[in-house]
Design an enzyme around this catalytic site. Structure first.
Site, PDB file in Angstrom:
ATOM      1  N   GLU A  37       1.339  -0.236  -1.874  1.00 39.98           N
ATOM      2  CA  GLU A  37       1.570  -1.172  -0.770  1.00 39.98           C
ATOM      3  C   GLU A  37       3.043  -1.607  -0.759  1.00 39.98           C
ATOM      4  O   GLU A  37       3.674  -1.667   0.300  1.00 39.98           O
ATOM      5  CB  GLU A  37       0.652  -2.379  -0.985  1.00 39.98           C
ATOM      6  CG  GLU A  37       0.785  -3.469   0.026  1.00 39.98           C
ATOM      7  CD  GLU A  37       0.331  -4.805  -0.568  1.00 39.98           C
ATOM      8  OE1 GLU A  37      -0.544  -4.819  -1.462  1.00 39.98           O
ATOM      9  OE2 GLU A  37       0.878  -5.835  -0.145  1.00 39.98           O
ATOM     10  N   ASP A  41       5.459  -0.623   2.388  1.00 35.00           N
ATOM     11  CA  ASP A  41       6.146  -1.650   3.172  1.00 35.00           C
ATOM     12  C   ASP A  41       7.615  -1.264   3.399  1.00 35.00           C
ATOM     13  O   ASP A  41       8.123  -1.360   4.517  1.00 35.00           O
ATOM     14  CB  ASP A  41       6.054  -2.997   2.447  1.00 35.00           C
ATOM     15  CG  ASP A  41       6.772  -4.104   3.194  1.00 35.00           C
ATOM     16  OD1 ASP A  41       6.339  -4.426   4.312  1.00 35.00           O
ATOM     17  OD2 ASP A  41       7.768  -4.631   2.677  1.00 35.00           O
ATOM     18  N   GLU A 112      -0.438  -0.262   4.626  1.00 36.66           N
ATOM     19  CA  GLU A 112       0.857  -0.064   3.966  1.00 36.66           C
ATOM     20  C   GLU A 112       0.732   0.927   2.808  1.00 36.66           C
ATOM     21  O   GLU A 112       1.580   1.809   2.640  1.00 36.66           O
ATOM     22  CB  GLU A 112       1.387  -1.407   3.441  1.00 36.66           C
ATOM     23  CG  GLU A 112       1.840  -2.349   4.546  1.00 36.66           C
ATOM     24  CD  GLU A 112       2.496  -3.618   4.034  1.00 36.66           C
ATOM     25  OE1 GLU A 112       3.405  -4.120   4.704  1.00 36.66           O
ATOM     26  OE2 GLU A 112       2.087  -4.117   2.965  1.00 36.66           O
TER      27      GLU A 112
END
Lengths: 225, 225
Positions: A37, A41, A112
């Site tokens: 994640e 991002d 993400e």
């Protein structure tokens, strides 16, 4: 339909897909998606930055604002919802019964992580194609201003960023001979002295005052949580 | 030595290099480096994220912290200083006489813009090589913990992030028949009612209350600056 069909990308390393879909509540010693994640991002931020830079002659301020409306929990959870990503997330039982499959944060984080996994599996250029296809609608909305109208969120962010919490360092006193002085520095937070740091230079005293107060506020925050 | 020699990269599009080195204070109608700086920042974040993800089995929290110690004004201005980038920045006269060539923000911004320019000129993979070479020392320092010791910065960030500025929305009253009600919503900031919003739904009333207060605080902030 499988995730791979939904997003139009087939993984060479299927393990990456599994990790991307594994929430931290999932039992067993499988790796969860938190690290992916983090990576995803940053991948999304760059892809959207490049797109805004090249496709639209927007100012830096406008790009910052529009990007933050595309790469945010609200927008990404919507994209994940449209893909019905919730069905595919490996969750713990407690998380499932409390509505974890619909939870926005879980959806956005899985999205993400999925992008992070595609990036590791295929590199930047292929991931860019996938992302621009999946977020086409959100990008369009953000550019048209439709995503920029949430005044509650804007106010929250504005206050967090601008509210003055003034930190000042002042010299209380110094002691000792010129070549070997000790400095006592007060840390003043919103007008109130909250800690004192000692050091062989003002800078060291300031660092120590900050260290002491940081320790205090973190401790208080832990007790409250 | 030319910048290209210093960074070990030769631009196909020389114009990009010129824009990257142009500060907003520079007169004339040349484009300044603010947009490239925005892009370069995202490029740096992803390159460092990927590096930390692959090279070190760090947790998401550790990666966030170490990345923020590498991609920040302090670290990037140091890298720019080592390259003597200040000599090459196109600055306005006023900026030069007030020490603009040594100013950390100018140096860090020029570094980011330069990386943005390399990315547009060459793509992600080549830029990665350049960045990991130029920031090798800073990455090493951050991983060893040497860059993580600034308590003043940490305290500033902590307070900005955690200090409670509580925003609450409460229903003051509603008027009219069931199918056509009007809602009056109070916005309570840190216990004090600061605005009221009206709407045909609670949500609309909340948005309007936020809009009104946001407008107020922005106006006050403009008057103070």
């Amino acid at each position: 339909m499988t995730i791979e069909k939904k997003i139009g990308y087939h993984f060479k390393q299927k393990e990456l897909l599994k990790v991307a879909m594994t929430h931290s509540s999932h039992s067993g010693n499988s790796t969860n998606n938190e690290r992916l994640e983090f990576l995803g991002d940053a991948v999304l931020e760059l892809i959207i930055s490049e797109y805004l830079f090249l496709a639209h002659k927007l100012s830096e301020g406008k790009m910052t604002k529009i990007r933050s409306n595309i790469v945010c929990a609200e927008s990404l959870s919507k994209a994940a919802y449209d893909l019905k990503l919730g069905e595919h997330i490996f969750l713990g039982k407690g998380e499932i019964v409390t509505g974890g499959r619909q939870r926005k944060s879980n959806l956005a984080n899985a999205f993400e992580a999925l992008i992070g996994a595609v990036f590791l599996d295929s590199g930047f250029e292929t991931t860019k194609e996938v992302v621009l296809r999946l977020l086409e609608h959100n990008i369009h909305l953000a550019l048209s201003g439709a995503l920029v109208k949430d005044y509650k969120t804007e106010l929250q962010e504005y206050i967090q960023k601008n509210n003055e919490n003034e930190i000042e360092y002042t010299l209380d006193k110094s002691e000792g001979p010129e070549h070997n002085k000790t400095f006592y520095i007060n840390l003043i937070f919103n007008g109130e002295c909250v800690s004192q740091g000692v050091g062989k230079s003002k800078k060291e005293g300031e660092q120590n005052a900050a260290k002491i107060y940081l320790h205090q506020v973190k401790k208080i925050s832990e007790q409250n949580n």
